[in-house]
Scaffold this motif. Sequence first.
Motif, PDB file in Angstrom:
ATOM      1  N   MET A   1      29.217 -13.372 -70.489  1.00  0.00           N
ATOM      2  CA  MET A   1      28.178 -13.119 -70.175  1.00  0.00           C
ATOM      3  C   MET A   1      27.145 -14.359 -70.036  1.00  0.00           C
ATOM      4  SD  MET A   1      24.885 -10.434 -71.422  1.00  0.00           S
ATOM      5  CE  MET A   1      25.893  -9.014 -71.148  1.00  0.00           C
ATOM      6  N   ASN A   2      26.651 -14.596 -68.796  1.00  0.00           N
ATOM      7  CA  ASN A   2      25.867 -15.913 -68.659  1.00  0.00           C
ATOM      8  C   ASN A   2      24.324 -15.487 -68.720  1.00  0.00           C
ATOM      9  OD1 ASN A   2      24.634 -14.752 -66.346  1.00  0.00           O
ATOM     10  ND2 ASN A   2      26.299 -15.805 -64.848  1.00  0.00           N
ATOM     11  N   LEU A   3      23.501 -16.593 -68.645  1.00  0.00           N
ATOM     12  CA  LEU A   3      22.217 -16.545 -69.173  1.00  0.00           C
ATOM     13  C   LEU A   3      21.390 -15.565 -68.139  1.00  0.00           C
ATOM     14  CD1 LEU A   3      19.822 -17.258 -70.478  1.00  0.00           C
ATOM     15  CD2 LEU A   3      19.309 -19.370 -69.080  1.00  0.00           C
ATOM     16  N   ALA A   4      21.497 -15.491 -66.813  1.00  0.00           N
ATOM     17  CA  ALA A   4      21.052 -14.800 -65.660  1.00  0.00           C
ATOM     18  C   ALA A   4      21.541 -13.423 -66.336  1.00  0.00           C
ATOM     19  CB  ALA A   4      21.631 -14.853 -64.400  1.00  0.00           C
ATOM     20  N   GLU A   5      22.520 -13.189 -66.755  1.00  0.00           N
ATOM     21  CA  GLU A   5      23.023 -11.568 -66.869  1.00  0.00           C
ATOM     22  C   GLU A   5      22.121 -11.039 -68.225  1.00  0.00           C
ATOM     23  OE1 GLU A   5      27.539 -11.252 -64.985  1.00  0.00           O
ATOM     24  OE2 GLU A   5      26.887 -12.203 -66.945  1.00  0.00           O
ATOM     25  N   ARG A   6      22.212 -11.894 -69.149  1.00  0.00           N
ATOM     26  CA  ARG A   6      21.281 -11.623 -70.331  1.00  0.00           C
ATOM     27  C   ARG A   6      19.907 -11.340 -70.284  1.00  0.00           C
ATOM     28  NH1 ARG A   6      24.248 -13.197 -75.442  1.00  0.00           N
ATOM     29  NH2 ARG A   6      26.150 -13.992 -74.871  1.00  0.00           N
ATOM     30  N   LEU A   7      19.313 -11.880 -69.153  1.00  0.00           N
ATOM     31  CA  LEU A   7      17.886 -12.061 -68.998  1.00  0.00           C
ATOM     32  C   LEU A   7      17.474 -10.816 -68.228  1.00  0.00           C
ATOM     33  CD1 LEU A   7      17.099 -15.670 -67.624  1.00  0.00           C
ATOM     34  CD2 LEU A   7      16.487 -14.607 -70.024  1.00  0.00           C
ATOM     35  N   GLU A   8      18.418  -9.870 -67.700  1.00  0.00           N
ATOM     36  CA  GLU A   8      18.395  -8.698 -66.959  1.00  0.00           C
ATOM     37  C   GLU A   8      17.687  -7.738 -67.813  1.00  0.00           C
ATOM     38  OE1 GLU A   8      18.377  -8.185 -63.757  1.00  0.00           O
ATOM     39  OE2 GLU A   8      18.824 -10.191 -63.494  1.00  0.00           O
ATOM     40  N   SER A   9      17.924  -7.707 -69.066  1.00  0.00           N
ATOM     41  CA  SER A   9      17.491  -6.710 -70.102  1.00  0.00           C
ATOM     42  C   SER A   9      16.038  -7.098 -70.598  1.00  0.00           C
ATOM     43  CB  SER A   9      18.495  -6.145 -71.186  1.00  0.00           C
ATOM     44  OG  SER A   9      18.546  -7.098 -71.687  1.00  0.00           O
ATOM     45  N   LEU A  10      15.684  -8.199 -70.531  1.00  0.00           N
ATOM     46  CA  LEU A  10      14.464  -8.911 -71.005  1.00  0.00           C
ATOM     47  C   LEU A  10      13.256  -8.935 -70.068  1.00  0.00           C
ATOM     48  CD1 LEU A  10      15.982 -11.916 -72.774  1.00  0.00           C
ATOM     49  CD2 LEU A  10      15.553  -9.576 -73.796  1.00  0.00           C
ATOM     50  N   ARG A  11      12.107  -8.865 -70.934  1.00  0.00           N
ATOM     51  CA  ARG A  11      10.665  -8.846 -70.316  1.00  0.00           C
ATOM     52  C   ARG A  11       9.754  -9.940 -70.782  1.00  0.00           C
ATOM     53  NH1 ARG A  11      13.324  -7.601 -66.834  1.00  0.00           N
ATOM     54  NH2 ARG A  11      13.868  -5.494 -66.384  1.00  0.00           N
ATOM     55  N   LEU A  12      10.393 -10.462 -72.082  1.00  0.00           N
ATOM     56  CA  LEU A  12       9.567 -11.362 -72.673  1.00  0.00           C
ATOM     57  C   LEU A  12      10.399 -12.316 -73.805  1.00  0.00           C
ATOM     58  CD1 LEU A  12       6.715 -12.351 -73.879  1.00  0.00           C
ATOM     59  CD2 LEU A  12       7.068 -10.755 -75.710  1.00  0.00           C
ATOM     60  N   VAL A  13      10.212 -13.356 -73.643  1.00  0.00           N
ATOM     61  CA  VAL A  13      11.137 -14.455 -74.342  1.00  0.00           C
ATOM     62  C   VAL A  13      10.225 -15.617 -75.047  1.00  0.00           C
ATOM     63  CG1 VAL A  13      13.170 -14.293 -73.000  1.00  0.00           C
ATOM     64  CG2 VAL A  13      11.568 -16.093 -72.386  1.00  0.00           C
ATOM     65  N   PHE A  14      10.772 -16.147 -76.115  1.00  0.00           N
ATOM     66  CA  PHE A  14       9.990 -17.240 -76.519  1.00  0.00           C
ATOM     67  C   PHE A  14      10.899 -18.531 -76.329  1.00  0.00           C
ATOM     68  CE2 PHE A  14       9.601 -20.428 -80.101  1.00  0.00           C
ATOM     69  CZ  PHE A  14       8.375 -20.472 -80.125  1.00  0.00           C
ATOM     70  N   LEU A  15      10.075 -19.622 -75.861  1.00  0.00           N
ATOM     71  CA  LEU A  15      10.989 -20.738 -75.400  1.00  0.00           C
ATOM     72  C   LEU A  15      10.695 -21.642 -76.321  1.00  0.00           C
ATOM     73  CD1 LEU A  15      10.119 -21.202 -71.490  1.00  0.00           C
ATOM     74  CD2 LEU A  15      11.970 -20.357 -72.657  1.00  0.00           C
ATOM     75  N   ASP A  16      11.774 -22.522 -76.646  1.00  0.00           N
ATOM     76  CA  ASP A  16      11.656 -23.582 -77.525  1.00  0.00           C
ATOM     77  C   ASP A  16      11.702 -25.010 -76.544  1.00  0.00           C
ATOM     78  OD1 ASP A  16      11.850 -24.960 -80.206  1.00  0.00           O
ATOM     79  OD2 ASP A  16      13.975 -25.048 -79.909  1.00  0.00           O
ATOM     80  N   THR A  17      11.304 -25.653 -77.350  1.00  0.00           N
ATOM     81  CA  THR A  17      11.035 -27.247 -76.563  1.00  0.00           C
ATOM     82  C   THR A  17      12.026 -27.771 -75.681  1.00  0.00           C
ATOM     83  OG1 THR A  17       9.736 -27.893 -78.459  1.00  0.00           O
ATOM     84  CG2 THR A  17      10.299 -29.514 -76.983  1.00  0.00           C
ATOM     85  N   ALA A  18      13.261 -27.559 -76.000  1.00  0.00           N
ATOM     86  CA  ALA A  18      14.234 -28.247 -75.452  1.00  0.00           C
ATOM     87  C   ALA A  18      14.583 -27.560 -74.004  1.00  0.00           C
ATOM     88  CB  ALA A  18      15.724 -27.965 -76.025  1.00  0.00           C
ATOM     89  N   PRO A  19      14.637 -26.288 -73.686  1.00  0.00           N
ATOM     90  CA  PRO A  19      14.658 -25.634 -72.161  1.00  0.00           C
ATOM     91  C   PRO A  19      13.502 -26.195 -71.381  1.00  0.00           C
ATOM     92  CG  PRO A  19      14.660 -23.990 -73.634  1.00  0.00           C
ATOM     93  CD  PRO A  19      14.685 -25.138 -74.650  1.00  0.00           C
ATOM     94  N   VAL A  20      12.067 -26.352 -71.972  1.00  0.00           N
ATOM     95  CA  VAL A  20      11.090 -26.650 -71.074  1.00  0.00           C
ATOM     96  C   VAL A  20      11.354 -28.163 -70.540  1.00  0.00           C
ATOM     97  CG1 VAL A  20       8.626 -27.066 -71.035  1.00  0.00           C
ATOM     98  CG2 VAL A  20       9.658 -24.920 -72.381  1.00  0.00           C
ATOM     99  N   ILE A  21      11.761 -28.991 -71.626  1.00  0.00           N
ATOM    100  CA  ILE A  21      12.019 -30.276 -71.252  1.00  0.00           C
ATOM    101  C   ILE A  21      12.815 -30.635 -70.151  1.00  0.00           C
ATOM    102  CG2 ILE A  21      12.643 -32.589 -72.160  1.00  0.00           C
ATOM    103  CD1 ILE A  21      10.944 -32.085 -74.664  1.00  0.00           C
ATOM    104  N   TYR A  22      13.926 -29.555 -70.298  1.00  0.00           N
ATOM    105  CA  TYR A  22      15.366 -29.924 -69.439  1.00  0.00           C
ATOM    106  C   TYR A  22      14.695 -29.730 -68.317  1.00  0.00           C
ATOM    107  CZ  TYR A  22      18.286 -29.735 -73.477  1.00  0.00           C
ATOM    108  OH  TYR A  22      18.939 -29.833 -74.483  1.00  0.00           O
ATOM    109  N   PHE A  23      13.881 -28.694 -67.902  1.00  0.00           N
ATOM    110  CA  PHE A  23      13.570 -28.191 -66.809  1.00  0.00           C
ATOM    111  C   PHE A  23      12.480 -29.052 -66.130  1.00  0.00           C
ATOM    112  CE2 PHE A  23      10.516 -25.702 -63.983  1.00  0.00           C
ATOM    113  CZ  PHE A  23      11.343 -24.938 -63.204  1.00  0.00           C
TER     114      PHE A  23
END
Length: 71
Positions: A1-23
Amino acid sequence: MNLAERLESLRLVFLDTAPVIYFVEKNPDFASKVQPLFSKLDDGTLTAVVSPITLAECLVLPYKIPNPEIA
C-alpha cells in the motif's frame, strides 16, 4: 500500500519535520514521495498538525544562512 492509499482513510495527520522540509525545499529524493500528502492538505481533504518543535526546526537553516524567503 502506498502513501496515497494510506491517506484515504485519514482526515487528520501529525507532521514531523522531515516531510515538511522535503516538500518546501523540493528535495529531489523525497519531495515526490510526500506530494500526495500535501496535495490532500491543499485540497482540504486532510488536515495536518505540527508541533512548535517542527516549526522551530524548519526555521533554523533559513534564518542561519539567511534566506527569509524559505522561512
